[in-house]
Design a protein around this motif. Structure first.
Motif, mmCIF file in Angstrom:
data_model
loop_
_atom_site.group_PDB
_atom_site.id
_atom_site.type_symbol
_atom_site.label_atom_id
_atom_site.label_comp_id
_atom_site.label_asym_id
_atom_site.label_seq_id
_atom_site.Cartn_x
_atom_site.Cartn_y
_atom_site.Cartn_z
ATOM 1 N N ALA A 142 0.831 -1.204 0.000
ATOM 2 C CA ALA A 142 0.000 0.000 0.000
ATOM 3 C C ALA A 142 0.866 1.254 0.000
ATOM 4 C CB ALA A 142 -0.926 -0.015 1.221
ATOM 5 N N THR A 143 1.979 1.220 0.751
ATOM 6 C CA THR A 143 2.884 2.365 0.779
ATOM 7 C C THR A 143 3.514 2.590 -0.589
ATOM 8 O OG1 THR A 143 3.389 2.024 3.118
ATOM 9 C CG2 THR A 143 4.963 3.323 1.843
ATOM 10 N N ARG A 144 3.958 1.509 -1.210
ATOM 11 C CA ARG A 144 4.560 1.635 -2.544
ATOM 12 C C ARG A 144 3.550 2.192 -3.540
ATOM 13 N NH1 ARG A 144 8.065 -3.030 -5.259
ATOM 14 N NH2 ARG A 144 9.678 -1.909 -4.130
ATOM 15 N N GLU A 145 2.330 1.715 -3.469
ATOM 16 C CA GLU A 145 1.311 2.212 -4.401
ATOM 17 C C GLU A 145 1.038 3.694 -4.155
ATOM 18 O OE1 GLU A 145 -3.234 1.289 -5.931
ATOM 19 O OE2 GLU A 145 -2.051 -0.254 -4.920
ATOM 20 N N ARG A 146 1.019 4.107 -2.904
ATOM 21 C CA ARG A 146 0.793 5.517 -2.591
ATOM 22 C C ARG A 146 1.914 6.381 -3.152
ATOM 23 N NH1 ARG A 146 0.494 4.889 2.454
ATOM 24 N NH2 ARG A 146 2.261 6.061 3.302
ATOM 25 N N ILE A 147 3.152 5.920 -3.014
ATOM 26 C CA ILE A 147 4.295 6.638 -3.579
ATOM 27 C C ILE A 147 4.172 6.727 -5.093
ATOM 28 C CG2 ILE A 147 6.788 6.521 -3.970
ATOM 29 C CD1 ILE A 147 6.977 5.144 -1.181
ATOM 30 N N LEU A 148 3.811 5.608 -5.701
ATOM 31 C CA LEU A 148 3.750 5.552 -7.159
ATOM 32 C C LEU A 148 2.634 6.424 -7.706
ATOM 33 C CD1 LEU A 148 5.070 4.281 -9.603
ATOM 34 C CD2 LEU A 148 3.670 2.239 -9.236
ATOM 35 N N ARG A 149 1.485 6.412 -7.054
ATOM 36 C CA ARG A 149 0.381 7.264 -7.490
ATOM 37 C C ARG A 149 0.773 8.744 -7.428
ATOM 38 N NH1 ARG A 149 -4.726 5.311 -8.129
ATOM 39 N NH2 ARG A 149 -5.124 3.169 -7.441
ATOM 40 N N ALA A 150 1.393 9.121 -6.311
ATOM 41 C CA ALA A 150 1.803 10.520 -6.154
ATOM 42 C C ALA A 150 2.827 10.904 -7.210
ATOM 43 C CB ALA A 150 2.377 10.743 -4.753
ATOM 44 N N ALA A 151 3.802 10.033 -7.447
ATOM 45 C CA ALA A 151 4.834 10.326 -8.438
ATOM 46 C C ALA A 151 4.246 10.420 -9.839
ATOM 47 C CB ALA A 151 5.915 9.247 -8.392
ATOM 48 N N ALA A 152 3.347 9.502 -10.179
ATOM 49 C CA ALA A 152 2.737 9.516 -11.511
ATOM 50 C C ALA A 152 1.951 10.800 -11.731
ATOM 51 C CB ALA A 152 1.838 8.296 -11.680
ATOM 52 N N ASP A 153 1.179 11.217 -10.720
ATOM 53 C CA ASP A 153 0.401 12.453 -10.851
ATOM 54 C C ASP A 153 1.321 13.662 -11.010
ATOM 55 O OD1 ASP A 153 -1.961 11.073 -10.639
ATOM 56 O OD2 ASP A 153 -2.269 11.528 -8.512
ATOM 57 N N MET A 154 2.364 13.731 -10.197
ATOM 58 C CA MET A 154 3.256 14.896 -10.237
ATOM 59 C C MET A 154 4.043 14.955 -11.543
ATOM 60 S SD MET A 154 4.671 15.211 -6.348
ATOM 61 C CE MET A 154 5.144 16.928 -6.598
ATOM 62 N N MET A 155 4.537 13.811 -11.998
ATOM 63 C CA MET A 155 5.323 13.802 -13.229
ATOM 64 C C MET A 155 4.456 14.109 -14.440
ATOM 65 S SD MET A 155 7.995 10.660 -12.590
ATOM 66 C CE MET A 155 9.128 10.713 -11.185
#
Length: 220
Positions: free
Chosen positions: A19-32
């Motif tokens: 869940a933590t990895r997915e949260r990081i990935l979602r945030a990174a995808a949105d920001m990038m």
């Protein structure tokens, strides 16, 4: 987590870790997608995802690792939507519905952010060879979905038997990605709509005389 986006130790992660990895990935995808890869830092991602430095670096020790997963994440989302839209494509009306879905989705932000996959690919093409190759593979998968739909149109008699469905799929993809770029720079989806209309009209040139659908013009 999107299918196909798994780190080397993902199978050993706890449910909380995933869940933590997915949260990081979602945030990174949105920001990038909004800011671009170069302007997005690991500190930005850490703050946006609400994770600590130790959590972030446990999953992504460097930005390149994160970028690779963001490319895969975006591709998984885009391709799943395209599979849903194209899996039964078999008519010109189906092509028009595909066009409308893409344009209307992009209109939510006035075309400001471009294609989730294409924007990344454009930025990374000369900077990250692994990411470039991965993006090229994802675009090829997308194009094959279009080609399969056009092949169904040809095999069912909607398109002429001599229609080059591979070339037509490439033309549709080029019009789509060019349309995304024009919409992004103009902050207006109309250039995207026009580009796709013209590409679909080119496909109509290969309509069979008895294909069961009138070769209506896509340009209003």
């Amino acid at each position: 987590m999107a299918e196909g986006v798994r780190g080397r130790s993902d199978s050993r992660l706890t449910e909380r870790g995933r869940a933590t990895r997915e949260r990081i990935l979602r945030a990174a995808a949105d920001m990038m997608h909004v800011k671009g890869v170069a302007a997005t830092t690991l500190d930005d991602v850490r703050a946006a995802s609400g994770t600590s430095k130790s959590q972030l670096y446990r999953h992504y020790p460097d930005k390149d690792a994160l970028v690779r997963d963001v490319v895969a994440w975006n591709a998984a989302g885009v391709l799943e939507r395209q599979r849903q839209q194209l899996r039964r494509l078999g008519s010109f009306r189906g092509l028009e519905r595909w066009r409308d879905a893409l344009v209307e989705r992009n209109a939510l932000h006035n075309g400001a952010h471009g294609c989730p996959l294409g924007s990344l690919a454009s930025e990374l093409a000369d900077q990250n060879e692994d990411a470039r190759r991965a993006a090229a593979g994802h675009f090829a998968d997308w194009e094959r979905l279009l080609e399969a739909g056009l092949a169904r149109m040809r095999d069912s008699g909607v398109l002429r038997a001599d229609a080059d469905v591979g070339g037509l799929a490439t033309g549709l993809m080029a019009a789509l990605q060019g349309g995304y770029l024009l919409a992004q720079t103009a902050r207006d989806v109309e250039p995207m709509r026009i580009a796709l209309n013209m590409a679909i009209d080119h496909v109509r040139m290969y309509a069979a005389a008895s294909g069961g659908e009138p070769p209506e013009s896509g340009i209003s």
